[in-house]
Motif scaffolding. Sequence first.
Motif, PDB file in Angstrom:
ATOM      1  N   GLN A  29      -5.080 -21.719  59.643  1.00 31.02           N
ATOM      2  CA  GLN A  29      -6.224 -20.825  59.778  1.00 31.02           C
ATOM      3  C   GLN A  29      -7.205 -21.047  58.635  1.00 31.02           C
ATOM      4  O   GLN A  29      -6.809 -21.242  57.477  1.00 31.02           O
ATOM      5  N   LEU A  30      -8.484 -21.011  58.969  1.00 35.07           N
ATOM      6  CA  LEU A  30      -9.542 -21.228  57.983  1.00 35.07           C
ATOM      7  C   LEU A  30      -9.407 -20.283  56.798  1.00 35.07           C
ATOM      8  O   LEU A  30      -9.545 -20.692  55.654  1.00 35.07           O
ATOM      9  N   ARG A  31      -9.120 -19.010  57.050  1.00 32.77           N
ATOM     10  CA  ARG A  31      -8.992 -18.041  55.943  1.00 32.77           C
ATOM     11  C   ARG A  31      -7.905 -18.474  54.957  1.00 32.77           C
ATOM     12  O   ARG A  31      -8.063 -18.355  53.752  1.00 32.77           O
ATOM     13  N   LEU A  33      -6.945 -21.503  54.242  1.00 28.18           N
ATOM     14  CA  LEU A  33      -7.461 -22.615  53.435  1.00 28.18           C
ATOM     15  C   LEU A  33      -8.450 -22.132  52.385  1.00 28.18           C
ATOM     16  O   LEU A  33      -8.395 -22.546  51.215  1.00 28.18           O
ATOM     17  N   LEU A  34      -9.355 -21.236  52.783  1.00 31.66           N
ATOM     18  CA  LEU A  34     -10.329 -20.712  51.816  1.00 31.66           C
ATOM     19  C   LEU A  34      -9.644 -19.901  50.720  1.00 31.66           C
ATOM     20  O   LEU A  34     -10.029 -19.969  49.553  1.00 31.66           O
ATOM     21  N   LEU A  51     -12.048 -15.310  60.529  1.00 30.20           N
ATOM     22  CA  LEU A  51     -11.819 -16.685  60.058  1.00 30.20           C
ATOM     23  C   LEU A  51     -10.453 -17.202  60.499  1.00 30.20           C
ATOM     24  O   LEU A  51      -9.707 -17.794  59.732  1.00 30.20           O
ATOM     25  N   SER A  53      -9.926 -19.381  63.023  1.00 26.85           N
ATOM     26  CA  SER A  53      -9.954 -20.659  63.725  1.00 26.85           C
ATOM     27  C   SER A  53      -9.014 -21.643  63.030  1.00 26.85           C
ATOM     28  O   SER A  53      -8.866 -21.643  61.810  1.00 26.85           O
ATOM     29  N   VAL A  55      -7.724 -25.175  61.656  1.00 25.15           N
ATOM     30  CA  VAL A  55      -8.344 -26.360  61.057  1.00 25.15           C
ATOM     31  C   VAL A  55      -7.304 -27.466  60.982  1.00 25.15           C
ATOM     32  O   VAL A  55      -6.182 -27.252  60.526  1.00 25.15           O
ATOM     33  N   LEU A  70     -15.430 -27.421  56.118  1.00 23.80           N
ATOM     34  CA  LEU A  70     -14.551 -26.419  56.720  1.00 23.80           C
ATOM     35  C   LEU A  70     -15.350 -25.357  57.471  1.00 23.80           C
ATOM     36  O   LEU A  70     -14.898 -24.825  58.478  1.00 23.80           O
ATOM     37  N   LEU A  71     -16.551 -25.064  56.984  1.00 23.54           N
ATOM     38  CA  LEU A  71     -17.384 -24.004  57.555  1.00 23.54           C
ATOM     39  C   LEU A  71     -18.430 -24.520  58.535  1.00 23.54           C
ATOM     40  O   LEU A  71     -19.355 -23.793  58.883  1.00 23.54           O
ATOM     41  N   TYR A  74     -19.619 -22.235  61.262  1.00 22.82           N
ATOM     42  CA  TYR A  74     -20.046 -20.899  60.845  1.00 22.82           C
ATOM     43  C   TYR A  74     -21.431 -20.956  60.225  1.00 22.82           C
ATOM     44  O   TYR A  74     -21.837 -21.982  59.680  1.00 22.82           O
ATOM     45  N   ARG A  92     -19.717 -16.946  63.256  1.00 22.54           N
ATOM     46  CA  ARG A  92     -19.449 -18.235  63.896  1.00 22.54           C
ATOM     47  C   ARG A  92     -20.709 -18.642  64.652  1.00 22.54           C
ATOM     48  O   ARG A  92     -21.291 -17.841  65.371  1.00 22.54           O
TER      49      ARG A  92
END
Length: 136
Positions: A29-31, A33-34, A51, A53, A55, A70-71, A74, A92
């Motif tokens: 999930q993107l969150r 990773l961030l 967040l 989605s 990746v 990554l974004l 968005y 998004r």
Amino acid sequence: MTSSIDASCGDFLIEGEANAVHLEARGVQLRELLDAMQAKFSLRYRTDRALDSAVTGVFDGEVRRVAARLLQDYDYVMEMRPEGLHVLIMQRNSRDIKPASSVPPSTNAAISAAFPLTSDQILGVVLTGRLPKREQ
């Protein structure tokens, strides 16, 4: 053999420094990773989005370039500050949205004259939600 892995969790790997990040992800999930980038590098982000989605991929480069990749799906604004990279993630984006019909040049000129803002001021509006005070 010495490993240079600095942060690893589940199906992703982040290593390197802010000027040379190496990130590998498989369905993460993107969150997540961030959050990992925030813990490892001087990156801060704000959003009210899920967040969630997934990746998958390999990303190399400076922290701002990796974050931008990554974004890519968005709408976001990035700002480099002395303490690091700040990112505001809005929503998004949709690749299916067609641009609105163009505004006539005379209208653009009128809008620009009524609201003369520099790019820094526009970024400030996006980040703070407040218009700058008008100089008299």
